[in-house]
Design an enzyme around this catalytic site. Structure first.
Site, mmCIF file in Angstrom:
data_model
loop_
_atom_site.group_PDB
_atom_site.id
_atom_site.type_symbol
_atom_site.label_atom_id
_atom_site.label_comp_id
_atom_site.label_asym_id
_atom_site.label_seq_id
_atom_site.Cartn_x
_atom_site.Cartn_y
_atom_site.Cartn_z
ATOM 1 N N MET A 59 -0.795 -0.917 -9.287
ATOM 2 C CA MET A 59 -0.903 0.477 -9.731
ATOM 3 C C MET A 59 0.167 1.327 -9.041
ATOM 4 O O MET A 59 0.082 2.558 -9.024
ATOM 5 C CB MET A 59 -2.301 1.028 -9.439
ATOM 6 C CG MET A 59 -3.388 0.275 -10.199
ATOM 7 S SD MET A 59 -4.855 1.256 -10.527
ATOM 8 C CE MET A 59 -5.386 1.620 -8.864
ATOM 9 N N HIS A 63 3.490 -0.947 -1.155
ATOM 10 C CA HIS A 63 3.627 -1.122 0.286
ATOM 11 C C HIS A 63 3.840 -2.611 0.547
ATOM 12 O O HIS A 63 3.925 -3.406 -0.405
ATOM 13 C CB HIS A 63 2.389 -0.579 1.016
ATOM 14 C CG HIS A 63 1.093 -1.068 0.438
ATOM 15 N ND1 HIS A 63 0.693 -2.389 0.511
ATOM 16 C CD2 HIS A 63 0.122 -0.432 -0.267
ATOM 17 C CE1 HIS A 63 -0.470 -2.535 -0.095
ATOM 18 N NE2 HIS A 63 -0.844 -1.369 -0.589
ATOM 19 N N HIS A 66 1.730 -5.244 -1.440
ATOM 20 C CA HIS A 66 2.235 -5.556 -2.780
ATOM 21 C C HIS A 66 3.482 -6.450 -2.673
ATOM 22 O O HIS A 66 3.633 -7.415 -3.422
ATOM 23 C CB HIS A 66 2.650 -4.276 -3.514
ATOM 24 C CG HIS A 66 1.535 -3.298 -3.767
ATOM 25 N ND1 HIS A 66 1.458 -2.085 -3.117
ATOM 26 C CD2 HIS A 66 0.470 -3.350 -4.604
ATOM 27 C CE1 HIS A 66 0.391 -1.426 -3.563
ATOM 28 N NE2 HIS A 66 -0.229 -2.167 -4.456
ATOM 29 N N GLN A 194 -5.867 -10.778 -1.362
ATOM 30 C CA GLN A 194 -7.189 -11.004 -0.753
ATOM 31 C C GLN A 194 -7.844 -9.665 -0.414
ATOM 32 O O GLN A 194 -9.062 -9.557 -0.338
ATOM 33 C CB GLN A 194 -7.065 -11.852 0.519
ATOM 34 C CG GLN A 194 -8.419 -12.154 1.147
ATOM 35 C CD GLN A 194 -8.334 -12.744 2.528
ATOM 36 O OE1 GLN A 194 -7.306 -13.320 2.896
ATOM 37 N NE2 GLN A 194 -9.387 -12.608 3.311
ATOM 38 N N LEU A 235 -3.284 -2.766 4.644
ATOM 39 C CA LEU A 235 -2.401 -1.831 3.941
ATOM 40 C C LEU A 235 -3.028 -1.499 2.593
ATOM 41 O O LEU A 235 -3.609 -2.367 1.927
ATOM 42 C CB LEU A 235 -1.014 -2.444 3.737
ATOM 43 C CG LEU A 235 -0.282 -2.879 5.009
ATOM 44 C CD1 LEU A 235 1.142 -3.321 4.678
ATOM 45 C CD2 LEU A 235 -0.256 -1.760 6.054
ATOM 46 N N SER A 237 -2.614 1.611 -0.825
ATOM 47 C CA SER A 237 -1.968 2.820 -1.354
ATOM 48 C C SER A 237 -2.774 4.047 -0.950
ATOM 49 O O SER A 237 -2.219 5.129 -0.729
ATOM 50 C CB SER A 237 -1.884 2.759 -2.883
ATOM 51 O OG SER A 237 -1.216 1.578 -3.281
HETATM 52 P P1 AMP Z 1 -3.226 -2.091 -6.432
HETATM 53 O O1 AMP Z 1 -1.898 -1.479 -6.668
HETATM 54 O O2 AMP Z 1 -4.015 -1.442 -5.335
HETATM 55 O O3 AMP Z 1 -4.018 -2.285 -7.703
HETATM 56 O O4 AMP Z 1 -2.938 -3.562 -5.890
HETATM 57 C C1 AMP Z 1 -2.160 -4.449 -6.606
HETATM 58 C C2 AMP Z 1 -2.313 -5.826 -5.984
HETATM 59 O O5 AMP Z 1 -1.879 -5.779 -4.634
HETATM 60 C C3 AMP Z 1 -3.776 -6.301 -5.970
HETATM 61 O O6 AMP Z 1 -3.816 -7.673 -6.287
HETATM 62 C C4 AMP Z 1 -4.176 -6.051 -4.546
HETATM 63 O O7 AMP Z 1 -5.209 -6.890 -4.090
HETATM 64 C C5 AMP Z 1 -2.873 -6.349 -3.812
HETATM 65 N N1 AMP Z 1 -2.878 -5.710 -2.490
HETATM 66 C C6 AMP Z 1 -3.175 -4.430 -2.186
HETATM 67 N N2 AMP Z 1 -3.140 -4.243 -0.854
HETATM 68 C C7 AMP Z 1 -2.828 -5.432 -0.304
HETATM 69 C C8 AMP Z 1 -2.666 -5.896 1.042
HETATM 70 N N3 AMP Z 1 -2.803 -5.096 2.088
HETATM 71 N N4 AMP Z 1 -2.342 -7.198 1.227
HETATM 72 C C9 AMP Z 1 -2.192 -8.052 0.168
HETATM 73 N N5 AMP Z 1 -2.337 -7.665 -1.109
HETATM 74 C C10 AMP Z 1 -2.661 -6.380 -1.354
#
Ligand code: AMP
Length: 352
Positions: A59, A63, A66, A194, A235, A237
């Site tokens: 989304m 960071h 991602h 994870q 980490l 967003s």
């Molecule tokens: P999001 O943008 O929050 O929807 O996350 C996109 C992908 O990044 C999802 O598969 C999350 O699980 C992964 N993600 C978010 N934060 C982390 C993190 N700290 N470590 C590893 N993967 C992450």
């Protein structure tokens, strides 16, 4: 590939996608595909003769978490596609869809900086997919489930525990958008963090149940959580929402989970492990209050990693049979909801 007029669909309440400007799009050395048709055209040419396409759905507000997924995909695939789409269907009406951080120029810069060499082949992200809300929800999308129309995907039996208990329609929104993204991107491999363990395992189940060819369930990969090197805060967003003061105590959830893990490994029954963790959060809550910060525990729980069911309160590690257990929780720090988890025992059987 890049449209010169960006559409502003009128019919959807929530259409605001990452802060897009034409100069941002033109400056990116990575192809930016902001429609389904342009993505399909690109894939037809780029995938021709290539063996594998890795996909990282996000989304945005990228960071290092991602980026660890992106690097893993680069290391395992000829091509890597990253999508950035803030999905209205996974936000409840009272949640933060409108304020969710949108940092597209910075995201593109970070993606451009990712490069790895595999057997002399220099790999960088191959394309960024930036669909509009209209493209993703041709029948429209309301955040109010009762008034939604169209087709939605539900992973029954696995969407009401842990995160699903606090966010009842969240996984319906996630499963629906990821199905659509998979139908467009058609990846060989997909990468999830994870950090959102229930989401990743549920999507693996969805690919298996719906017989997805792209990706096959065995090609839904889970990448370990990236943490702050100093205090181990996962980490996220949403960490951008935290004030300086709030940030200084945001690691409380991980500390509490860690305490529960230690108690579990020492042979304590599950209920005792959870109480130990909750006591730590309560202590931090009191200290935070004296500093004018509100901390509120949403949940801490231990669940079976296959069925997602809550473990029996009296269960001890020696009776659990060595199967992986998900120890997870969510805590509010001010107005920010933070989640985290630890997978205990046989991590390797699910994180691959
Ligand atoms: P999001 O943008 O929050 O929807 O996350 C996109 C992908 O990044 C999802 O598969 C999350 O699980 C992964 N993600 C978010 N934060 C982390 C993190 N700290 N470590 C590893 N993967 C992450």
């Amino acid at each position: 590939m890049i449209r010169l007029t960006l559409r502003q669909p009128q019919v959807f309440r929530h259409t605001r996608q990452p802060n897009m400007s034409l100069s941002t799009l033109h400056q990116s050395p990575i192809p930016i595909l902001n429609s389904i048709s342009s993505y399909r055209e690109w894939r037809k040419k780029a995938f021709d003769g290539k063996k594998s396409l890795g996909f990282v759905p996000t989304m945005g507000a990228l960071h290092d978490g991602h980026l660890s997924l992106v690097r893993r995909s680069l290391s395992e695939n000829d091509l890597t596609v990253v999508s950035i789409f803030v999905n209205p269907a996974q936000f409840a009406p009272h949640e933060d869809l409108n304020t969710y951080p949108r940092t597209l120029p910075r995201d593109l810069k970070q993606l451009t900086g990712q490069q790895i060499t595999v057997a002399g082949d220099v790999r960088t992200p191959s394309a960024v997919f930036l669909p509009s809300v209209h493209d993703m929800y041709p029948s429209g999308i309301s955040q109010d489930v009762a008034s939604q129309k169209g087709t939605f995907v539900e992973v029954k039996g696995y969407s009401h525990q842990m995160e699903g208990a606090s966010r009842p329609n969240f996984f319906r929104g996630v499963a629906t958008v990821v199905t659509k993204l998979f139908n467009v991107v058609q990846p060989t491999n997909a990468y999830f963090g994870q950090k959102d363990i229930q989401q990743a395992l549920l999507l693996r189940k969805m690919c298996r149940d719906l017989l997805f060819p792209y990706p096959d369930a065995d090609h839904v990969h889970i990448v370990p959580t990236e943490r702050d090197p100093v205090d181990s805060l996962a980490l996220s967003s949403r960490n951008l929402y935290l004030s300086f003061e709030e940030r200084s105590i945001a690691d409380i959830l991980y500390k509490a989970l860690h305490a529960a893990e230690t108690a579990w490994v020492a042979g304590e029954p599950k209920n005792q492990c959870i109480s130990t963790a909750k006591a730590l959060v309560m202590e931090a809550t009191e200290t935070a209050t004296t500093r004018g910060i509100t901390v509120r525990l949403d949940y801490i729980q231990m669940n079976d990693s296959d069925t997602f069911e809550v473990l029996d309160g009296q269960l001890q590690r020696q009776s659990a049979g060595g199967a992986p257990v998900i120890l997870s929780g969510a805590v509010w720090v001010g107005k920010t909801r933070l989640i985290d988890n630890i997978v205990i025992d046989d991590l390797g059987s699910i994180i691959r």
